[in-house]
Design a protein around this motif. Structure first.
Motif, PDB file in Angstrom:
ATOM      1  N   GLN A 190       0.831  -1.201   0.000  1.00 40.84           N
ATOM      2  CA  GLN A 190       0.000   0.000   0.000  1.00 40.84           C
ATOM      3  C   GLN A 190       0.868   1.255   0.000  1.00 40.84           C
ATOM      4  O   GLN A 190       0.581   2.229  -0.693  1.00 40.84           O
ATOM      5  N   ARG A 222       1.585   4.712  -2.270  1.00 39.63           N
ATOM      6  CA  ARG A 222       1.609   6.036  -1.655  1.00 39.63           C
ATOM      7  C   ARG A 222       2.892   6.788  -2.010  1.00 39.63           C
ATOM      8  O   ARG A 222       2.885   7.981  -2.327  1.00 39.63           O
ATOM      9  N   GLN A 229       2.691   7.954  -5.422  1.00 33.73           N
ATOM     10  CA  GLN A 229       1.750   9.064  -5.523  1.00 33.73           C
ATOM     11  C   GLN A 229       2.388  10.368  -5.030  1.00 33.73           C
ATOM     12  O   GLN A 229       2.231  11.424  -5.633  1.00 33.73           O
ATOM     13  N   LEU A 285      -4.325   6.421   0.559  1.00 36.43           N
ATOM     14  CA  LEU A 285      -4.012   7.130  -0.673  1.00 36.43           C
ATOM     15  C   LEU A 285      -4.871   8.379  -0.812  1.00 36.43           C
ATOM     16  O   LEU A 285      -5.900   8.518  -0.151  1.00 36.43           O
ATOM     17  N   ALA A 331      -5.818   8.819  -6.909  1.00 39.22           N
ATOM     18  CA  ALA A 331      -5.870   7.360  -6.863  1.00 39.22           C
ATOM     19  C   ALA A 331      -7.196   6.858  -7.405  1.00 39.22           C
ATOM     20  O   ALA A 331      -8.215   7.526  -7.299  1.00 39.22           O
TER      21      ALA A 331
END
Length: 425
Positions: A57, A61, A64, A114, A123
RNA sequence: GGGUCGGUACCCAAGCGGCCAAAGGGAGCAGACUGUAAAUCUGCCGGCUCAGCCUUCGUAGGUUCGAAUCCUUCCCGGCCCA
């Protein structure tokens, strides 16, 4: 943003987060040329993700934060088949209701870490059931199966180890990597997703997708994997004494979640901070150095626990967990505020009792679960293993002699870390 | 089906008529020391109305003053033969 992209791979490398990539120079060039889309898949094998999934996960992130567009994927379709990777025997298929329920729970968690606010790096949550369920079998065999040779599939470690074992491998699980490969192709075609990330055990499945994109579409895609999180003693990461450490607060309370990180071994804490923290690496390294100066302060563990608890459960829950821990592990529980005790009552086993019940010390210890029998309670008393509101008990102790906290609480403790809060009426 | 070896406390494993609630190791719990760590050391580790008593050594009977230990039944497991 370009600068961030260029530095991204270097940062991931420095954090020990890269196990393998497809052509590294290629990937670097692509990342430097501007934002790209990437995805990580999560299969609904349970009704919650656990701490082991955090690395994946957070991979999304991190990308991002560097300006790229993440696609967290819930494996509504792949979850129906079962990934043979890393397993020595066949999975039991989950029934459809369970699966649907699991997907819905996991989707909530995938939205937590996110940023979904509109923008170029927004996202997008996807579910592979959406494009896999409508596909007809014959189309699948022609459009996907034709591009893959059984020879290649048999060469995969995950398949070979199962073929060599007594357990065998069903056709269902054998086909798993085709589904995952098709996911990558679908996302590439319809969403421009060029990169798939995952744990190192996913390498075979991911490159199956890269191959399919090249053969089927004549395009080139990228793969990147992170090492699986390990523990110093080789046992499985993410298990506490009570089982898996889940991200769902109903399955693992924010307090228990915090404690899991607080109790990380010194030898692993630097590694975990590097892998899990979103703070700049220099900050992390500074924390690790400060920790080495005075390890008894558990600075690194505290930073790690704080950051992740806030991330997963939010700042209020993290504050409450901190406060509960301060009461339970602080020197003197008599100084605890009533509000803190209310928090504690939610986080440790607790019960309500009449004050008269306290006359039976051994019985109370058994009733609270702090002893499995009166004999054991007696023994532990002899060994000075119990405290009540901070006062050490012996065989002749009277619980009624002990001043209640805020007039109604009795905090019992066995050893260092076993607590039970009794509310007296 | 025949033969044979075995089934002991949470796990492994000794005991093979009394000194056995049962050696030893592991796991676990507590204490010391600590840092809600690791290591180390010490104690505990069937139950209770706890200087004593009660219930346990696959199961059900039996022999004996006395059985985890001897005999028999049955159940379960390993190996060998069929």
């Amino acid at each position: 943003m370009d600068r961030a992209s260029t530095d991204l791979l270097a940062d991931l490398t420095a954090r020990g987060l890269i196990h393998d990539t497809t052509d590294r120079a290629n990937l670097e060039t692509r990342l430097a040329s501007g934002p790209m889309s990437l995805y990580v898949g999560f299969d609904p094998t349970a009704d919650s993700l656990h701490v082991g999934h955090l690395v994946g996960q957070l991979f999304l992130r991190r990308f991002q934060m560097a300006g790229h567009k993440p696609y967290p994927l819930a494996g509504g379709a792949t979850g129906m088949v079962g990934d043979p990777s890393g397993r020595s025997d066949e999975r039991n298929l989950l029934d459809l209701d369970t699966l649907r329920h699991n997907v819905s729970r996991i989707e909530l968690q995938l939205q937590r870490l996110l940023d979904f606010t509109p923008g170029t790096a927004q996202a997008v949550l996807v579910n592979n059931a959406d494009w896999t369920e409508p596909v007809h079998l014959l189309d699948f065999l022609r459009d996907v199966g034709k591009f893959v040779t059984v020879n290649q599939m048999l060469a995969k470690d995950s398949v070979r180890s199962r073929l060599d074992s007594d357990n065998g491998l069903s056709f269902t699980e054998f086909s798993y990597s085709l589904l995952q490969a098709n996911d990558f192709r679908h996302l590439y075609e319809h969403h421009g997703v060029e990169l798939q990330a995952g744990g190192s055990d996913q390498w075979g499945n991911i490159v199956a997708g890269v191959d399919l994109i090249r053969r089927g579409l004549g395009k080139s895609a990228h793969a990147i994997t992170h090492p699986l999180v390990t523990k110093a003693d080789g046992t499985k990461f993410g298990k506490s004494v009570d089982g898996a450490v889940w991200l769902d607060p109903d399955k693992t309370s924010p307090y228990a979640f915090r404690q899991f990180w607080i109790q990380v071994d010194d030898v692993m804490v630097a590694r975990y901070l590097e892998m899990f923290s979103l703070r700049p690496l220099e900050d992390v390294r500074a924390t690790v150095e400060a920790h080495a100066e005075a390890p008894e302060k558990r600075l690194a563990q505290r930073e790690l626990a704080r950051e992740l608890t806030v991330m997963v459960h939010g700042p209020e829950a993290a504050d409450a967990a901190d406060e509960a821990a301060a009461v339970l592990f602080g020197a003197d529980p008599t100084q605890a505020s009533e509000a803190a005790l209310v928090v504690v009552a939610r986080e440790v086993p607790s019960s309500a009792m009449q004050s008269a019940q306290l006359d039976d010390l051994l019985g109370t210890l058994v009733d609270t679960g702090l002893a499995s029998s009166k004999s054991e309670a007696r023994r532990t008393l002899q060994q000075k293993g119990y405290r009540a509101n901070g006062v050490q008990l012996d065989e002749n102790a009277q619980l009624s002699d002990i001043a209640l906290l805020h007039g109604r609480y009795l905090l019992l403790r066995k050893g260092k870390a076993n607590h039970h809060l009794v509310e007296i009426s």
